[in-house]
Design an enzyme around this catalytic site. Structure first.
Site, mmCIF file in Angstrom:
data_model
loop_
_atom_site.group_PDB
_atom_site.id
_atom_site.type_symbol
_atom_site.label_atom_id
_atom_site.label_comp_id
_atom_site.label_asym_id
_atom_site.label_seq_id
_atom_site.Cartn_x
_atom_site.Cartn_y
_atom_site.Cartn_z
ATOM 1 N N ARG A 264 -9.157 -3.677 -14.352
ATOM 2 C CA ARG A 264 -8.596 -2.368 -13.988
ATOM 3 C C ARG A 264 -9.634 -1.266 -14.157
ATOM 4 O O ARG A 264 -9.687 -0.319 -13.385
ATOM 5 C CB ARG A 264 -7.333 -2.059 -14.811
ATOM 6 C CG ARG A 264 -6.777 -0.660 -14.556
ATOM 7 C CD ARG A 264 -5.341 -0.462 -15.017
ATOM 8 N NE ARG A 264 -5.092 -1.032 -16.333
ATOM 9 C CZ ARG A 264 -5.616 -0.605 -17.481
ATOM 10 N NH1 ARG A 264 -6.427 0.441 -17.503
ATOM 11 N NH2 ARG A 264 -5.339 -1.212 -18.621
ATOM 12 N N TYR B 225 0.880 14.303 6.866
ATOM 13 C CA TYR B 225 1.561 12.998 6.887
ATOM 14 C C TYR B 225 2.886 13.105 6.122
ATOM 15 O O TYR B 225 2.908 13.587 4.989
ATOM 16 C CB TYR B 225 0.634 11.967 6.251
ATOM 17 C CG TYR B 225 1.260 10.623 6.055
ATOM 18 C CD1 TYR B 225 1.580 9.823 7.144
ATOM 19 C CD2 TYR B 225 1.552 10.150 4.773
ATOM 20 C CE1 TYR B 225 2.172 8.588 6.958
ATOM 21 C CE2 TYR B 225 2.132 8.919 4.587
ATOM 22 C CZ TYR B 225 2.439 8.138 5.684
ATOM 23 O OH TYR B 225 3.020 6.922 5.497
ATOM 24 N N ASP C 42 -8.043 15.249 4.013
ATOM 25 C CA ASP C 42 -7.552 13.924 4.407
ATOM 26 C C ASP C 42 -8.100 13.660 5.805
ATOM 27 O O ASP C 42 -7.673 14.268 6.777
ATOM 28 C CB ASP C 42 -6.023 13.908 4.386
ATOM 29 C CG ASP C 42 -5.439 12.531 4.737
ATOM 30 O OD1 ASP C 42 -6.144 11.739 5.382
ATOM 31 O OD2 ASP C 42 -4.276 12.275 4.376
ATOM 32 N N LYS D 286 -5.704 2.531 7.660
ATOM 33 C CA LYS D 286 -5.712 2.894 9.071
ATOM 34 C C LYS D 286 -7.042 2.480 9.724
ATOM 35 O O LYS D 286 -7.324 1.322 9.804
ATOM 36 C CB LYS D 286 -5.425 4.386 9.205
ATOM 37 C CG LYS D 286 -4.229 4.866 8.333
ATOM 38 C CD LYS D 286 -2.892 4.315 8.789
ATOM 39 C CE LYS D 286 -1.747 4.586 7.832
ATOM 40 N NZ LYS D 286 -1.533 5.972 7.453
HETATM 41 C C1 LIG Z 1 -0.937 6.671 6.393
HETATM 42 C C2 LIG Z 1 -1.447 7.966 5.927
HETATM 43 C C3 LIG Z 1 -1.424 8.301 4.571
HETATM 44 C C4 LIG Z 1 -0.800 7.392 3.530
HETATM 45 O O1 LIG Z 1 -1.528 6.195 3.372
HETATM 46 P P1 LIG Z 1 -0.878 4.805 2.892
HETATM 47 O O2 LIG Z 1 -2.046 3.890 2.912
HETATM 48 O O3 LIG Z 1 0.201 4.449 3.865
HETATM 49 O O4 LIG Z 1 -0.333 5.033 1.527
HETATM 50 C C5 LIG Z 1 -1.953 9.518 4.186
HETATM 51 N N1 LIG Z 1 -2.472 10.370 5.082
HETATM 52 C C6 LIG Z 1 -2.518 10.081 6.406
HETATM 53 C C7 LIG Z 1 -3.120 11.061 7.353
HETATM 54 C C8 LIG Z 1 -2.004 8.867 6.874
HETATM 55 O O5 LIG Z 1 -2.024 8.603 8.189
#
Ligand SMILES: *Cc1c(COP(=O)(O)O)cnc(C)c1O
Length: 381
Positions: A53, A105, A177, A202
């Site tokens: 961890r 998101y 982000d 993604k």
């Molecule tokens: C999918 C997404 C998240 C969250 O990510 P997870 O891996 O599903 O927890 C955060 N920000 C954006 C822009 C996303 O598309």
């Protein structure tokens, strides 16, 4: 490899964190499953790892790769994108004020909403595509400007250099982000952000087969130390296998993104000429409000887009229902193209227009994707 070494992204994506295994010479990074590591006879841990961890050799390679790709000093990997976002909020002082992108998101919006409800922090939701609106939301205790750019799904584009200056002048951090982009499209740290945040689920993962997240900091210091503490003590770490899979995906990321970007631009252009389509939402379009800033700051166009269908919600749902090459599913960034009626996945309280369809463009031939959209649009009109 030394991350300062002046290589192109394509090269960094293949060599960052991927030096041959010193034990065997294996060219592919080994996948270690160990949770615990041997002490030396005198009780020291000279080989660097104690317990999985706290640090782990496979995760360590991934983090070096992510830092190198994003041009940061340090990357911190998490079990999901939302865990990565959460680590940033949990690293703030109590009662911090955060200015955040209103159409971020939807899962993150719920997370921030819950933190604000529990008085963990306060939040002002703004259109971060409008720098003046961000500036007027700043308070004395604002410690973070949280930007999702492009935003989801309206793809509003923030002026990151201007926001970086605003953050600096107010002793706040700027976090971006950049999930919709990756470093192949946008480099938030080079544009002045302190933190780049990704859902690696993604485009970085790119194959719809792992969930993960990362925070990459521009410079070493207290912000990244506090986020590292969230990783180690909060414990939301990715599994060794997910780290390894993601490493593998990173090596093809620039090549995938180049194709996804070009296909998305082509599809956006094609949709803009269709009578069934009321509006195309993609920064490549000259009528997009963020077009000029995106042209200035982005290296390529994002590989996803949205469009609004004439005829309202029923027509939009019918288009999604008629798709054959596009798969009806949420998420984005994989090799397969996805189509989604966005408002219905976001549920009650969504501000997404009910006639909006979001497309994640994969690696299929763009002509086949366009032919699929053509039949889906004409079946229903
Ligand atoms: C999918 C997404 C998240 C969250 O990510 P997870 O891996 O599903 O927890 C955060 N920000 C954006 C822009 C996303 O598309």
């Amino acid at each position: 490899m030394d991350q300062q070494y002046p290589n192109h992204l394509d090269t960094l994506a293949i060599h960052g964190g991927r030096e041959p295994d010193p034990e065997t010479g294996a060219v592919v990074p080994p996948l270690h499953f160990a949770t615990t590591f041997e002490r030396d006879a005198d009780g020291e841990y000279r080989r660097g790892h104690v317990y999985g961890r706290q640090s782990h050799p496979t995760r360590d390679r991934l983090e070096r790769a992510l830092a190198s790709i994003e041009g940061g000093s340090e990357a911190i990997a998490f079990a999901s994108g939302l865990a990565a976002c959460r680590s940033v909020f949990d690293s703030l002082a109590p009662d911090a004020h955060v200015v955040a992108t209103a159409d971020c998101y939807h899962g993150l919006k719920s997370q921030i909403g819950a933190l604000a409800e529990n008085r963990r922090m306060s939040v002002s939701w703004v259109d971060t595509g409008d720098t003046a609106e961000v500036a007027s939301a700043i308070r004395d205790n604002t410690s973070l400007i949280w930007v999702e750019s492009p935003s989801n799904p309206m793809m509003r584009i923030a002026d990151l250099p201007a926001l970086a200056e605003l953050a600096r002048d107010n002793d706040a951090l700027l976090a971006c982000d950049s999930t919709f982009c990756t470093a192949a499209v946008q480099r938030p740290l080079a544009l002045g952000a302190d933190l780049a945040v990704h859902s690696t689920t993604k485009f970085l993962g790119g194959h719809s087969d792992l969930i993960g997240g990362a925070v990459i900091s521009r410079k070493a210091g207290s912000a990244s130390e506090r986020i590292r503490e969230q990783q180690v003590l909060g414990g939301a770490i990715p599994s060794p296998f997910d780290c390894w899979l993601l490493m593998r995906s990173l090596s093809t990321m620039p090549v995938r993104l180049a194709r996804q970007s070009a296909s998305a631009e082509r599809i956006a252009e094609w949709l803009s000429r269709r009578p069934e389509v009321a509006a195309v939402i993609h920064p490549s379009r000259p009528d997009h409000p963020g077009h000029d800033v995106a042209r200035r700051d982005m290296l390529a166009w994002p590989g996803l887009l949205a469009f609004r269908v004439r005829g309202g919600e029923a027509a939009a749902k019918a288009v999604a229902g008629a798709a054959r090459t596009f798969t009806r599913a949420t998420s984005l960034g994989g090799v397969e193209s996805l189509i989604e009626h966005r408002a219905s996945i976001e549920g009650t309280g969504t501000r997404t227009p009910p006639d909006l369809i979001r497309l994640s463009v994969g690696l299929e031939h763009p002509d086949d994707l366009i032919r699929d959209l053509e039949q889906a649009l004409t079946t229903n009109h």
